[in-house]
Design a protein around this motif. Structure first.
Motif, PDB file in Angstrom:
ATOM      1  N   MET A   1      37.819  42.217  31.495  1.00  0.00           N
ATOM      2  CA  MET A   1      37.898  43.044  32.706  1.00  0.00           C
ATOM      3  C   MET A   1      39.322  43.566  32.880  1.00  0.00           C
ATOM      4  N   HIS A   2      39.454  44.822  33.238  1.00  0.00           N
ATOM      5  CA  HIS A   2      40.761  45.411  33.517  1.00  0.00           C
ATOM      6  C   HIS A   2      41.104  45.214  34.990  1.00  0.00           C
ATOM      7  N   TYR A   3      42.376  44.953  35.269  1.00  0.00           N
ATOM      8  CA  TYR A   3      42.815  44.677  36.630  1.00  0.00           C
ATOM      9  C   TYR A   3      43.737  45.782  37.135  1.00  0.00           C
ATOM     10  N   ALA A   4      43.825  45.881  38.447  1.00  0.00           N
ATOM     11  CA  ALA A   4      44.727  46.840  39.081  1.00  0.00           C
ATOM     12  C   ALA A   4      46.102  46.190  39.202  1.00  0.00           C
ATOM     13  N   ASP A   5      46.991  46.503  38.282  1.00  0.00           N
ATOM     14  CA  ASP A   5      48.300  45.849  38.219  1.00  0.00           C
ATOM     15  C   ASP A   5      49.385  46.701  38.866  1.00  0.00           C
ATOM     16  N   LYS A  85      37.875  29.381  36.128  1.00  0.00           N
ATOM     17  CA  LYS A  85      38.004  30.275  34.973  1.00  0.00           C
ATOM     18  C   LYS A  85      36.718  31.043  34.722  1.00  0.00           C
ATOM     19  N   ASP A  86      35.581  30.387  34.918  1.00  0.00           N
ATOM     20  CA  ASP A  86      34.292  30.981  34.554  1.00  0.00           C
ATOM     21  C   ASP A  86      33.527  31.566  35.726  1.00  0.00           C
ATOM     22  N   ASP A  87      33.799  31.105  36.948  1.00  0.00           N
ATOM     23  CA  ASP A  87      32.910  31.385  38.076  1.00  0.00           C
ATOM     24  C   ASP A  87      33.499  32.304  39.131  1.00  0.00           C
ATOM     25  N   ARG A  88      34.640  32.931  38.855  1.00  0.00           N
ATOM     26  CA  ARG A  88      35.251  33.797  39.852  1.00  0.00           C
ATOM     27  C   ARG A  88      34.349  34.968  40.213  1.00  0.00           C
ATOM     28  N   PRO A  89      34.406  35.475  41.437  1.00  0.00           N
ATOM     29  CA  PRO A  89      35.232  34.979  42.533  1.00  0.00           C
ATOM     30  C   PRO A  89      34.624  33.732  43.192  1.00  0.00           C
ATOM     31  N   VAL A  90      35.454  32.705  43.371  1.00  0.00           N
ATOM     32  CA  VAL A  90      35.025  31.463  44.015  1.00  0.00           C
ATOM     33  C   VAL A  90      35.380  31.575  45.498  1.00  0.00           C
ATOM     34  N   ILE A  91      34.353  31.448  46.334  1.00  0.00           N
ATOM     35  CA  ILE A  91      34.518  31.708  47.763  1.00  0.00           C
ATOM     36  C   ILE A  91      34.574  30.394  48.527  1.00  0.00           C
ATOM     37  N   VAL A  92      35.612  30.256  49.344  1.00  0.00           N
ATOM     38  CA  VAL A  92      35.911  29.023  50.081  1.00  0.00           C
ATOM     39  C   VAL A  92      36.039  29.365  51.560  1.00  0.00           C
ATOM     40  N   THR A 334      40.140  41.214  50.639  1.00  0.00           N
ATOM     41  CA  THR A 334      39.400  40.523  49.574  1.00  0.00           C
ATOM     42  C   THR A 334      39.092  41.468  48.420  1.00  0.00           C
ATOM     43  N   THR A 335      38.796  42.720  48.729  1.00  0.00           N
ATOM     44  CA  THR A 335      38.548  43.694  47.658  1.00  0.00           C
ATOM     45  C   THR A 335      39.807  43.908  46.828  1.00  0.00           C
ATOM     46  N   ALA A 336      40.945  44.026  47.499  1.00  0.00           N
ATOM     47  CA  ALA A 336      42.212  44.189  46.776  1.00  0.00           C
ATOM     48  C   ALA A 336      42.463  42.999  45.860  1.00  0.00           C
ATOM     49  N   ALA A 337      42.232  41.792  46.377  1.00  0.00           N
ATOM     50  CA  ALA A 337      42.472  40.589  45.582  1.00  0.00           C
ATOM     51  C   ALA A 337      41.525  40.507  44.390  1.00  0.00           C
ATOM     52  N   LEU A 338      40.270  40.870  44.597  1.00  0.00           N
ATOM     53  CA  LEU A 338      39.306  40.837  43.495  1.00  0.00           C
ATOM     54  C   LEU A 338      39.710  41.808  42.400  1.00  0.00           C
ATOM     55  N   LEU A 339      40.080  43.022  42.775  1.00  0.00           N
ATOM     56  CA  LEU A 339      40.478  44.021  41.782  1.00  0.00           C
ATOM     57  C   LEU A 339      41.770  43.630  41.085  1.00  0.00           C
ATOM     58  N   LEU A 372      31.290  40.784  47.068  1.00  0.00           N
ATOM     59  CA  LEU A 372      32.386  40.618  46.104  1.00  0.00           C
ATOM     60  C   LEU A 372      31.860  40.145  44.758  1.00  0.00           C
ATOM     61  N   LYS A 373      30.911  39.228  44.784  1.00  0.00           N
ATOM     62  CA  LYS A 373      30.328  38.740  43.531  1.00  0.00           C
ATOM     63  C   LYS A 373      29.573  39.871  42.821  1.00  0.00           C
ATOM     64  N   GLN A 374      28.899  40.713  43.597  1.00  0.00           N
ATOM     65  CA  GLN A 374      28.221  41.876  43.018  1.00  0.00           C
ATOM     66  C   GLN A 374      29.237  42.842  42.417  1.00  0.00           C
ATOM     67  N   MET A 375      30.340  43.063  43.123  1.00  0.00           N
ATOM     68  CA  MET A 375      31.391  43.945  42.617  1.00  0.00           C
ATOM     69  C   MET A 375      31.987  43.408  41.324  1.00  0.00           C
ATOM     70  N   LYS A 376      32.184  42.082  41.263  1.00  0.00           N
ATOM     71  CA  LYS A 376      32.726  41.468  40.046  1.00  0.00           C
ATOM     72  C   LYS A 376      31.809  41.724  38.849  1.00  0.00           C
ATOM     73  N   ARG A 377      30.495  41.670  39.071  1.00  0.00           N
ATOM     74  CA  ARG A 377      29.567  41.937  37.975  1.00  0.00           C
ATOM     75  C   ARG A 377      29.709  43.366  37.468  1.00  0.00           C
TER      76      ARG A 377
END
Length: 478
Positions: A1-5, A85-92, A334-339, A372-377
């Protein structure tokens, strides 16, 4: 996945080197004696009179080699175990608020152990949440059971990973004894330590406290899960500049992680932050501000450079109610952090700058979490999904409404909200003009009106209450 750096490789290195310069030349005040002894034993410069510790760059780099990319939240029920590592985004859930919005009166009041039981059950049943960080304090706790009165109702009613902190080592030992009792023995618990610990041992700027640092040392030595959060506040406890706040916070992370790796090389960690920018018009704390999301992304870039999981308190709000401000502060950050690639999101349920839990807010945040989980997919690329056959079959001017292809894919392609409405205005009016707050509360009410089948059985509950006299009941009462 590419990130917004934000930064290129050279800039990342300069931030890292600036942080190294701070821990070596400026150092940290370390108030905990054991921590100072550990630093000194491993080659750091320690002044016990001033409590100042300076960590040479080569020492930081030596222990950086032990960093690992995994962090696992263990649950009472193994099916709920989470690997960042495998399950992001992990929501707490957000944690440790003193107050709650009373679900019956709508008024803010002090939270109790019964409230914690109710929240624990709700989080257990909401699919968007992965970890229950105990959302409130317990005002009804006996004075010698402050932490037990939080962890017991949480563990009793939630089989997902449970996370929180303790104010003293005595409290921590009580909580661990509770864990041993639930597991059946200390040996069984140590194989699956389902209580997850979190502290803020570094007080910005560049200071390590006594009690939280003591807990981190204690748990790390035992091989139990623990991590810390770094919390610089630009304009107050860090410079009024986001880059220099990043450098300061990054230096604090390096100091804490070096201590942890000195104690147990290879110990899992999370680069967790709540870096903020103060509202200098009033001096008010502003965790809901967009700068919190920007800083989270910046810290996440550093975490990726260090190859450790990242995240923290992101998606919080300064709003006192579930209004538009509440929604856009949580949603945008949260969207900013996910991206940006963050793994862990402490985002659920709290209003008013972490001061009060609200049941409707938790349900709304659950919906945001699922989005967010849908967006990650995202959009997965498979040649068979290019859809040429079905597009050719339907052709120009046709409809896909009654196609088997639509029936087959409708549930996995779209996320269907329970709180957000998509009805036309006329139907919405006919249904009572309910807003998101009301619809969310109905979801919470439906869950909490049903018996909790995940709660401890009576035999285990009796064992726990015989060991801990005067312990709160910990039952869901709705």
């Amino acid at each position: 996945m590419h990130y917004a750096d934000f930064f290129d490789k050279d800039q990342i290195l300069k931030i890292h080197e600036a942080s190294l310069e701070l821990v070596e030349d400026v150092g940290l005040i370390v108030r905990n004696v054991k921590a100072r002894d550990i630093f000194k034993k491993n080659g750091c410069l320690v002044d016990n009179k001033t409590c100042l510790v300076k960590i040479p760059k080569n020492i930081v780099e030596k222990y950086r080699e032990y960093y690992v990319p995994d962090y696992i939240f263990t649950a009472q029920d193994p099916k709920f175990d989470i690997n960042l590592k495998d399950d992001r985004p992990v929501i707490v859930t957000g944690s440790s608020a003193p107050n709650i919005i009373d679900p019956k009166t709508g008024e803010e009041r002090r939270s109790t152990s019964t409230d914690i039981a109710n929240i624990a059950y709700l989080i257990n049943e909401l699919d968007g949440f992965d970890v229950f960080s105990i959302s409130t304090l317990a005002d009804d706790a006996p004075k010698d059971q402050i932490s037990l009165s939080r962890f017991y109702p949480a563990l009793k009613n939630c089989k997902k990973p449970v996370r929180s902190n303790t104010p003293t080592i005595k409290d921590l030992e009580q909580v661990l004894e509770l864990g041993y009792t639930i597991a059946g023995s200390k040996e069984a618990y140590m194989k699956r330590p389902f209580i997850n610990h979190h502290y803020c041992p570094v007080v910005s700027p560049l200071t390590m406290d006594v009690e939280s640092t003591e807990a981190v040392i204690y748990l790390t030595q035992m091989g139990l899960p623990v991590y810390g959060t770094i919390v610089p506040n630009a304009g107050m406890t860090s410079p009024m500049n986001m880059l220099s706040t990043l450098v300061l916070g990054n230096a604090e992370f390096l100091a804490l992680s070096t201590l942890i790796q000195m104690i147990r090389p290879g110990a899992p960690m999370i680069y967790a932050v709540l870096s903020t920018v103060a509202d200098m018009r009033t001096g008010n704390y502003a965790p809901g501000a967009i700068e919190t999301g920007i800083l989270q992304r910046a810290h996440t870039e550093m975490a990726r450079f260090y190859n450790v999981p990242s995240g923290g308190y992101i998606g919080l709000t300064n709003s006192q109610v579930n209004d538009a401000q509440c929604g856009y502060e949580t949603g945008m950050n949260t969207t900013a952090a996910l991206l940006g690639g963050s793994d862990l999101f402490n985002m659920g349920g709290l209003l008013g700058s972490l001061m009060a839990f609200d049941f409707s807010k938790a349900v709304i945040d659950n919906e945001i979490a699922l989005m967010l989980k849908q967006m990650k997919r995202g959009v997965e690329f498979k040649e068979k999904d290019l859809g040429l056959d079905i597009i050719k079959e339907i052709g120009p001017g046709g409809t896909y409404m009654d196609c088997m292809h639509t029936m087959k894919n409708m549930r996995k392609t779209a996320f269907y909200p329970k709180v957000a409405t998509r009805d036309m205005r006329g139907k919405w009016i006919d249904q009572g003009k309910e807003d998101a707050q009301v619809r969310a509360f109905k979801v919470a009410d439906k869950i909490l009106s049903k018996p909790n089948k995940s709660a401890f059985d009576s035999e285990l509950d009796s064992i726990i209450h015989s060991k801990f006299k005067n312990l709160v009941k910990g039952n869901v009462i709705w």
